[in-house]
Write an enzyme that holds these catalytic residues in place. Structure first.
Site, short mmCIF file in Angstrom:
data_model
loop_
_atom_site.label_atom_id
_atom_site.label_comp_id
_atom_site.label_asym_id
_atom_site.label_seq_id
_atom_site.Cartn_x
_atom_site.Cartn_y
_atom_site.Cartn_z
N SER A 276 -21.38 -74.99 64.04
CA SER A 276 -22.40 -76.02 63.89
C SER A 276 -21.93 -77.41 64.29
CB SER A 276 -22.90 -76.07 62.44
OG SER A 276 -21.89 -76.54 61.56
N LYS B 183 -20.58 -81.49 58.15
CA LYS B 183 -21.72 -82.09 58.84
C LYS B 183 -21.53 -83.59 58.96
CE LYS B 183 -24.44 -78.38 59.13
NZ LYS B 183 -23.40 -77.41 58.75
#
Length: 217
Positions: A135, A173
């Site tokens: 990701s 993230k």
């Protein structure tokens, strides 16, 4: 709502009864102190719901001190920096440019360094995590890479990469605030952005300071 002052001692049972943390003769085996702080807004509402406020506050502090190891099983393998053995290498503190060759076979130009100390100036606050997942590939973090995370840095900029805890699970993230709401932003268009709702348990656990990976073949 006016802020309330919360005492870290035990709650009194009446006007004069009850014991207070830190009262009486201190124990010889450990140091104890009484702390106070001011709480406001949603923190007041949340604390008022707890029957044993002092015990609850101490439990939260103990959790923050990482008395138990975080569960990074979904994020990847994690190693506290304090458990990493020392590794000394020769270091050439010179700039390498894409121009004329620079000789690197002269020991007089080099110095011995402890690699962990260079990458983790405060090892007690750092973890090394082997990343599992794709990701964050546009942030140059790939599956199998090792990231060094400084858990003392809890206020990352939107461009930095953070380890975030969301409802008991950890993820890697970018963290952004938009119109007063928090968002977890991946660095891969194939993954969705995650909005942090009001009922979520969320915190920034630490910020990535270095990424270690193999060069692209």
């Amino acid at each position: 709502m006016h802020p309330k002052q919360v005492d870290m001692g035990k709650e009194s049972k009446g006007k004069h009864g009850g014991t207070r943390l830190g009262s009486g003769r201190p124990r010889k085996t450990e140091e104890s102190r009484t702390y106070t702080f001011r709480a406001s807004g949603n923190m007041v509402k949340h604390l008022d719901m707890q029957e044993q406020k002092s015990e609850y506050i101490k439990m939260c502090i103990a959790k923050e001190m990482n008395t138990t190891e975080p569960d990074f099983s979904k994020l990847g393998e994690a190693y506290p920096a304090t458990r990493v053995k020392e590794a000394n290498f020769r270091f050439f503190d010179i700039g390498i440019v894409a121009g004329f060759p620079i000789p690197l076979d002269n020991d007089e130009r080099s110095q011995d360094i402890e690699l962990l100390q260079m990458l983790c100036p405060y090892p007690e606050a750092c973890y090394l995590i082997r990343v599992s997942g794709h990701s964050m590939i546009d942030a140059n973090i790939h599956d199998g890479d090792i990231v060094i995370v400084d858990k003392s840095k809890r206020n990352p900029s939107p461009k930095e990469v953070a380890v975030c805890e969301l409802n008991g699970e950890y993820t890697l993230k970018h963290f952004e605030i938009r119109d007063g709401r928090g968002w977890l932003i991946p660095a891969n268009p194939d993954f969705p952005e995650i909005e942090i709702s009001e009922g979520d348990a969320f915190r920034v656990w630490g910020t990535v300071t270095y990424v270690i990976h193999k060069p692209v073949k």
